[in-house]
Each structure stands twice: as structure tokens, then as C-alpha cells.
Enzyme design. Structure first.
Site, PDB file in Angstrom:
ATOM      1  N   ASP A  14      49.035 -22.102  86.890  1.00 26.13           N
ATOM      2  CA  ASP A  14      47.833 -22.061  85.924  1.00 26.13           C
ATOM      3  C   ASP A  14      48.503 -21.968  84.436  1.00 26.13           C
ATOM      4  OD1 ASP A  14      45.034 -19.867  85.477  1.00 26.13           O
ATOM      5  OD2 ASP A  14      45.145 -21.990  85.149  1.00 26.13           O
ATOM      6  N   GLU A  55      48.509 -26.281  82.008  1.00 27.23           N
ATOM      7  CA  GLU A  55      48.515 -26.241  83.202  1.00 27.23           C
ATOM      8  C   GLU A  55      49.358 -27.038  83.918  1.00 27.23           C
ATOM      9  OE1 GLU A  55      43.492 -25.445  83.366  1.00 27.23           O
ATOM     10  OE2 GLU A  55      44.492 -27.427  83.182  1.00 27.23           O
ATOM     11  N   ASP A  80      43.418 -24.060  89.837  1.00 27.21           N
ATOM     12  CA  ASP A  80      41.665 -24.085  89.685  1.00 27.21           C
ATOM     13  C   ASP A  80      41.480 -25.001  88.672  1.00 27.21           C
ATOM     14  OD1 ASP A  80      42.485 -21.093  87.812  1.00 27.21           O
ATOM     15  OD2 ASP A  80      42.269 -23.123  86.936  1.00 27.21           O
ATOM     16  N   ASP A 129      47.250 -16.861  86.973  1.00 28.26           N
ATOM     17  CA  ASP A 129      46.523 -16.819  85.643  1.00 28.26           C
ATOM     18  C   ASP A 129      47.073 -15.440  85.149  1.00 28.26           C
ATOM     19  OD1 ASP A 129      44.036 -15.031  84.890  1.00 28.26           O
ATOM     20  OD2 ASP A 129      43.746 -16.978  83.868  1.00 28.26           O
ATOM     21  N   HIS A 291      26.507  -9.391 124.970  1.00 29.11           N
ATOM     22  CA  HIS A 291      26.001  -8.245 125.593  1.00 29.11           C
ATOM     23  C   HIS A 291      26.061  -6.886 125.103  1.00 29.11           C
ATOM     24  CE1 HIS A 291      30.193  -6.890 125.306  1.00 29.11           C
ATOM     25  NE2 HIS A 291      30.576  -7.974 125.460  1.00 29.11           N
ATOM     26  N   GLU A 367      34.533 -14.180 128.861  1.00 24.13           N
ATOM     27  CA  GLU A 367      35.279 -13.882 127.654  1.00 24.13           C
ATOM     28  C   GLU A 367      36.646 -14.239 127.548  1.00 24.13           C
ATOM     29  OE1 GLU A 367      35.674 -13.727 124.677  1.00 24.13           O
ATOM     30  OE2 GLU A 367      34.887 -11.777 123.751  1.00 24.13           O
TER      31      GLU A 367
END
Length: 487
Positions: A14, A55, A80, A129, A291, A367
Site C-alpha cells: 500500500d 502504491e 486495495d 496500510d 438432524h 456424513e
């Protein structure tokens, strides 16, 4: 030990500028993708610059740090910055003269094909950041950023733990999973709405369409009606012509992603809408009932098909009667099919007695076999078999200790069972009484979701879910984890 040539690392980077342009700095961290361990950090105050330049400098620093650690590794970059991710992925052109040399430098650090880029919300990039802000704070004071003084790793770890606690039991046994998912979606939407520069989400953007679609799905699911008379969406709507509250067009499926035999395949058309598809007739509707509780359920112990086959507890018997009453009041169940395990057959019997129906036993609904983990808590497995548990949490192909079933094996079994039952009960509403993993797997396959989504669904004891299967192979998830009949 993993060699550097086969190792992948995560780089999060960042950069920020207090003024844009203004005093700027960057941060980058190299992480182990399995443990989340911090392997290296880098941060620097770079003087007056723009956000984008900072950045890019953070990306360069992160890639160099990864190369210094493991020269032959592959790198998963997470940022980001939509601009940097799209430009470095080759989808957007680089026009700004200050960024061209930085992008070229980043591209030379590793050979082409060894780095992949992913955009993440700002809330998930807190570590990098924080490093960037530490660097800018140090520059403001006329000093260099020092790793020994950094608290970024601690801050990021605390944020991750607060936002997404690690699993505390078998899949589906976390009591607050749904609430955490809603909170995460809310945080992501907030992060998209106001980023570092305070810019709002652009009207008509993918983020805006997703938010509208999510709101629409919330409204539809609130009714809890798995017998709703809705048109079958055989094709996705055109994004260009979709109204504000219409889900966006489906993206093309990932050709590299495994798809179970018989799994629904989305059909995408730019010209057709929801109502233009052919009439597929009445679907086979599976009402999926987990169940009731056993003695192992509240203790969050692994209880599969290879264990003691426990009976319903007193609480579980009450749950079975409650769900039987609710289904009798609804009056839509035409057939009942149950897992062979005792807890399912007892739950199915309670419903059958109310509805006057027979119960068919289906082995494919049993299961997972949890091997040596049967009867143990998650914590006990962590203590006794930590490496096997880590592998199981990381890969659907990994089996529990002692020869249990992997999620991939269960998915194949459940998909084959689904196909047989959907063909046998076309146009009918069938109650399938089963367990956490088979029910979640049916939902996952219907949604085309990845295997890790099993850990992100809540499925309570005696809960009801529903999926409809159409003649063209498409599926529609109509309900998930309804427990209103237990209140």
C-alpha cells in the site's frame, strides 16, 4: 521443507499521500499463505508524491522483499489499489509518466507468469496500510522508519482476529457464523463506498450492482419460502439493461476450477433476460433438513459416519418434533429420504409420523467419515494432529487422520446422489434428512462456490434449507439454515 521453487508467498502493499500530492510513504509485507506469518516488512517515507506513485513503490518494495527471501517463488500480490492491480494485470493501460518506470521495474523483479494480482478491500489491507502510515509519521519527524519500532504486524493480527476468528469446531458448528458474514459484507461495502481518497462508488459500477443484487437477495430470502412461484432464471440478465435492483450478469466460469459431475453450469447471454428462457416445468425441490442434536452436538465434537452413531438427545427429539410440526403445517413434502445414520433416521421418523409417509434410506446422504477425529473436539484434534488438521483446512483433497474422507470425496458422493434423486423425483418436493457436510455440499454445488465456502456457512441442528433442480441442469438455492420453527 518446501523449496523456494515450489513455494508461494503473499505480498500485500500500500502507499499513501497526505495531500495527493503531498508527504508520502509506502508499506509492504510478505506473508506465509498457510499460517499468515509475517516473513518480511518494508516501509519508507518518499517525500512529496501522489497516492499512486506511493502504491507502486510499495509494490516494488514488496516484490523485492519476496525475491530476497525466495528467489524462485511465485507471488500472490494483494492490494486495495484497483489502478495498480488492473494495470499490472495488463487490463488497463499505463498512461501517467511517473508510473510507467515504476510499473516496468515491478515487472522485471519476477519473470512473467510468476506473479498474480488480486484487488482486496481496504479493510483487508491493514498491515501494509499501517506500515505506510508509520513511514509517513517517521518522515514527518525527520527520521527513517525502523522495523524494530513497528506495531503493524500486531495491529493487523488483532484486526484479523477480531474480524474473522479461526474455526472453533467442525464445519457448521460455529454459532455466530451468519452474523460474522453479514458484518464482513457490511465492512466490505463500506470500504468500497469510501476509500482512502473518500471517493464514492461510481453509479453503475460492479460494486454498485453487487450491492443492489445483495439487497434484492436479502429481501427475497426474508420470506423463507422455498416453494415460491418464481420464474426460473435460465439465463443471466444483461448488465447494460438491468435495473438498479437486478443482479449483474454472471461472469464466465473459471475453466480451471473443478466441477463435480452433473453440477449446474450457468448460461450467460447478453440479450436474454430472466423471463425469456424456456419453461422447464416444475423442479425437483430438495428440502434439506439437518438432524436434531445428539450429545456430541453442543460439545462441538466431530461426529461422522465412522464414529459411534449416536442417537438424538432429549433436546434433539424435541427439535425433531418441532420441525415435523412445521413441515406438516406447510403441507408440501411428498417424499422423505434419510441418511442411514441413527440421528437422521430418528429425525426423519418424527416427520414421517406427522405426514403419514414412508422413509427411504439413502447411503449417499451419510456424513463424512472423520477417521481418527471422530468424537474429538476441534481443539483436541489441533493438539494431537496439527499437521493433518492444517492440511484438511487448506485443501479439499486432504483427508482426516486415519483414513477418513476428504471433502473432494464427499462432494463426488453427494453429487452422484443428487443426480439420482433429482431424476427420480422430478417435479416433486422431497425432504432429505442429512448432515452438515452433505447439506452444505449440495448448497455449494448449486451456487458453484469453491470448497472453502463450506467453512463460511452456518448450519444449525434441525435447520431447514432448500434447493430446486430444473430439467436443464440449473439449480436455485431457495433457503438456508432456517430455524424459525425452533423458536
Amino acid at each position: 521443507m518446501t523449496s523456494s521453487s515450489s513455494r508461494e508467498v503473499i505480498v500485500e502493499a500500500d502507499g499513501g499521500s497526505r495531500g495527493n500530492p503531498g508527504p508520502a510513504g509506502y508499506g509492504a509485507v510478505v506473508l506465509d499463505p498457510v499460517t499468515g506469518e509475517t516473513l518480511a516488512e518494508a516501509a519508507e517515507y518518499i517525500g512529496v508524491a501522489t497516492n499512486n506513485v506511493a502504491e507502486y513503490k510499495g509494490l516494488v518494495a514488496g516484490l523485492k522483499a519476496a525475491r530476497d527471501l525466495f528467489p524462485d517463488c511465485t507471488v500472490h500480490v494483494r492490494m486495495d489499489s484497483k489502478l495498480v492491480v488492473e494495470q499490472m494485470s495488463g487490463r488497463w493501460k499505463i498512461k501517467h509518466p511517473d508510473m510507467k518506470p515504476l510499473a516496468a521495474e515491478a515487472g522485471r523483479i519476477f519473470p512473467a507468469g510468476r506473479v498474480r494480482y488480486e484487488w482486496i478491500p481496504r479493510e483487508r489491507n491493514k498491515h501494509a496500510d499501517r506500515l505506510a502510515n508509520e513511514a509517513m509519521d517517521a518522515g514527518k519527524q525527520g527520521r527513517r522508519w525502523e522495523p524494530s519500532a513497528s506495531t503493524a504486524a500486531l495491529d493487523a493480527s488483532a484486526a484479523r482476529n477480531a474480524a474473522t476468528p479461526p474455526p472453533s469446531g467442525p464445519p457448521g458448528d460455529a454459532t455466530a457464523g451468519a452474523a460474522r458474514a453479514r458484518a464482513a459484507l457490511g465492512s466490505a461495502a463500506g470500504a468500497r463506498t469510501a476509500g482512502a481518497t473518500g471517493s464514492a462508488t461510481a453509479p453503475g459500477s460492479d460494486e454498485g450492482l453487487f450491492a443492489a443484487a445483495f439487497a434484492t437477495e436479502e429481501a427475497l430470502s426474508a420470506s423463507g419460502d422455498f416453494e415460491a412461484e418464481a420464474a426460473h432464471p435460465t439465463t443471466a440478465p444483461s448488465v447494460a439493461s438491468a435495473p438498479a435492483a437486478t443482479p449483474p450478469a454472471a461472469s464466465a466460469p473459471d475453466a480451471s476450477a473443478p466441477v463435480a459431475s452433473g453440477a449446474p453450469v450457468p448460461v450467460v447471454s447478453a440479450s436474454q433476460g430472466w423471463s425469456n428462457g424456456p419453461d422447464m416445468g416444475a423442479p425437483a425441490t430438495f428440502v434439506l433438513l439437518r438432524h436434531g442434536e445428539t450429545a456430541l452436538t453442543p460439545e462441538k465434537r466431530f461426529s461422522g459416519s465412522g464414529g459411534s452413531d449416536p442417537e438424538l438427545s432429549a433436546a434433539g427429539l424435541r427439535q425433531a418434533e418441532a420441525v415435523a410440526a412445521a413441515l406438516a403445517a406447510r403441507g408440501t413434502i411428498q417424499e422423505i429420504v434419510s441418511s442411514p445414520l441413527t440421528r437422521c433416521r430418528q429425525t426423519a421418523a418424527a416427520v414421517a409420523a406427522r405426514l403419514g409417509l414412508d422413509v427411504r434410506v439413502e447411503q449417499g446422504l451419510r456424513e463424512t467419515d472423520f477417521g481418527a477425529w471422530e468424537g474429538l473436539t476441534f481443539g483436541e484434534v489441533r493438539e494431537r494432529h496439527p499437521e493433518d488438521l492444517d492440511a484438511w483446512l487448506s485443501s479439499p483433497k486432504a483427508a482426516p487422520t486415519g483414513g477418513g474422507e476428504s471433502f473432494a470425496t464427499v462432494a463426488r458422493r453427494v453429487a452422484a446422489t443428487r443426480d439420482r434423486l433429482a431424476a427420480a423425483y422430478a417435479g416433486r418436493t422431497v425432504l432429505l434428512v442429512s448432515h452438515v457436510t452433505p447439506i452444505k455440499t449440495l448448497v455449494r454445488l448449486a451456487l458453484g462456490a469453491p470448497p472453502e465456502s463450506l467453512f463460511r456457512m452456518e448450519l444449525s441442528a434441525a435447520s431447514i434449507s432448500a434447493v430446486a433442480y430444473y430439467a436443464d441442469g440449473n439449480a436455485s438455492v431457495r433457503l438456508l439454515n432456517d430455524t424459525s420453527h425452533l423458536r
